[in-house]
Scaffold this active site. Structure first.
Site: not given
Ligand code: ARG
Length: 459
Positions: A156, A277, A290, A283
């Site tokens: 979880h 970024s 992804e 970043k």
């Protein structure tokens, strides 16, 4: 020469370009060219053995096919042809003349197309399995790179129990092993030669189907000519097997994305696997992971598209089936690209054992506390309740579980009067696990050995 193999059927047919374009598959099936050439060559040999081509004719056809091969290698424009099968046959006729016109004797594009597709997958699936094995290799190296690291194991997405990082990394090796097995299974089932099935009823030419099979390297023969030209489940199975591999990798990618966040910090991604970024200079984005997280969507789309084409389509060949080309080609391409990136991305992962250790909040030992009671004769359900009380007591007083005083433990249960040494030590916790396949370091050592042998053996 006209790009049609059935041009004589109609008298004075006026082609409507929009319909010609829509009917043609040459824009999508060129990836089958090599298989089509191989199958045509084998078929010429078959016709020769069956006495349809005499020695000179067979030699002319084989020479002609070699010439076609050279034209294809030189980038011949095929756009005037309807499909890859017509292209090879009509180019052969240009090269070989009259003998070339005999190549289609007793043959149908309905059987050619599935022969080509099966040949294509017979080489593509082992390549995919090899790419999966490479991801396994990368994971094994990762598993071995931090043998002592203990991290919180999650269910979880909440801290559950301590596990060895090696155990965690190895878990994906087994998932991928199942993936390879599914790919091999699909490859085994599709390894049958349809040639000799004709359009759907078989061929009037006394072809030696087994010789064709041997020539093309198939393991077996299709048993029914109708089934042979109708079936496309072998493509769905292949896409399904590849899709399930990407599905497991997408879950790995998601974990790594989470673990690479500043909040977790369990791993550091090498810069090569990150981007930054255009706006926020600080970043370090895990873009590749992804994309891997999203990758199964592609396979699912190819699968769903072909699945819908097949649903309710009359049995045997129908033109609907031509729509199988893009799902097949793109499915294999997309899977190979993703697998290659996955192996490279895993090689960019560096574990950070200190951060893993720091995330082991002592409440994670609540199960171990219950186990102590069980060892001392308390029923597990009662033991669970006592440990839960200990957690609540610590939580409500703003302390860690290991911050409770000895008399507080004793107050919770007489059997806790003295706690065993090392109860709150992650290492001791994993050593207390006894089952095969558990995170016990000895079991993990055995598991690692097994996984190593498996992956090294798969070449
Ligand atoms: N281009 C066709 C396909 O991919 C080949 C089979 C054509 N057969 C036919 N009867 N029109 O499905």
């Amino acid at each position: 020469m006209s790009g049609k193999v059935w041009g004589k059927r109609f008298a004075g047919r006026t082609a409507v370009p929009a319909l010609e374009r829509y009917n043609a598959s040459i824009g999508e099936d060129a990836f089958l060219l090599q298989a089509e050439m191989e199958a045509s060559r084998a078929y010429a040999l078959g016709l020769s053995s069956a006495g349809v081509l005499d020695g000179d004719e067979a030699a002319a056809v084989l020479r002609g096919l070699a010439a076609v091969g050279r034209r294809l290698a030189a980038g011949e424009d095929l756009s005037r042809f309807e499909d890859v099968h017509s292209a090879v046959e009509l180019l052969l006729i240009e090269e070989a003349g009259e003998p070339g016109r005999k190549l289609h004797t007793g043959r149908s594009r309905n059987e050619q197309v599935v022969t080509d597709e099966r040949l294509f997958l017979k080489s593509a699936l082992p390549a995919a399995a090899g790419a999966v094995a490479d991801v396994q290799k990368a994971l094994l190296a990762l598993a071995e790179s931090a043998p002592a690291a203990v991290m919180p194991g999650y269910t979880h997405l909440q801290r559950g129990q301590p596990v060895l990082f090696t155990h965690y990394a190895l878990s994906f090796v087994w998932a991928l092993e199942r993936g390879k097995d599914r790919i091999a299974d699909a490859a085994r089932r599709l390894d049958v030669c349809p040639l000799g099935s004709g359009a759907l009823a078989g061929s009037t030419v006394p072809l030696d189907r087994d010789a064709l099979r041997v020539e093309l390297g198939f393991a077996g023969l299709t048993e029914n000519s109708i089934d042979a030209v109708a079936d496309r489940s072998f493509i769905l199975e292949s896409l399904g097997a590849l899709g399930l591999v990407l599905l497991d990798l997408s879950r790995l990618a998601e974990d790594l994305i989470i673990f690479a966040s500043a909040e977790f910090g369990f791993i550091v991604l090498a810069d090569a696997a990150a981007t930054s970024s255009s706006l926020m200079p600080q970043k370090k984005n895990p873009d590749v992971l992804e994309l891997l997280r999203a990758a199964p969507g592609r396979l699912f789309a190819h699968y769903a598209r072909l699945f819908m084409v097949l649903k309710g389509t009359p049995w045997s060949y129908n033109k609907d089936l031509q729509e199988d080309k893009e799902p097949l080609r793109r499915g294999v391409e997309d899977a190979l690209r993703a697998l290659e990136a996955a192996a490279a991305a895993v090689r960019c992962v560096r574990p950070v054992p200190e951060r893993m250790a720091a995330a082991i909040d002592p409440s994670i030992f609540a199960t171990d506390l219950a186990d102590v009671l069980v060892e001392r004769g308390v029923a597990f359900r009662e033991a669970h309740g006592v440990a839960a009380e200990a957690v609540r007591l610590a939580e409500s007083s703003g302390r860690r579980l290991d911050g409770l005083k000895p008399d507080e433990f004793r107050g919770l249960h007489a059997a806790l009067a003295a706690l065993p040494a090392g109860l709150f030590d992650p290492r001791r916790s994993i050593e207390r696990k006894k089952t095969a396949g558990s995170t016990n370091p000895e079991m993990v050592r055995r598991q690692l050995k097994k996984a190593r042998a498996l992956v090294d053996g798969s070449g």
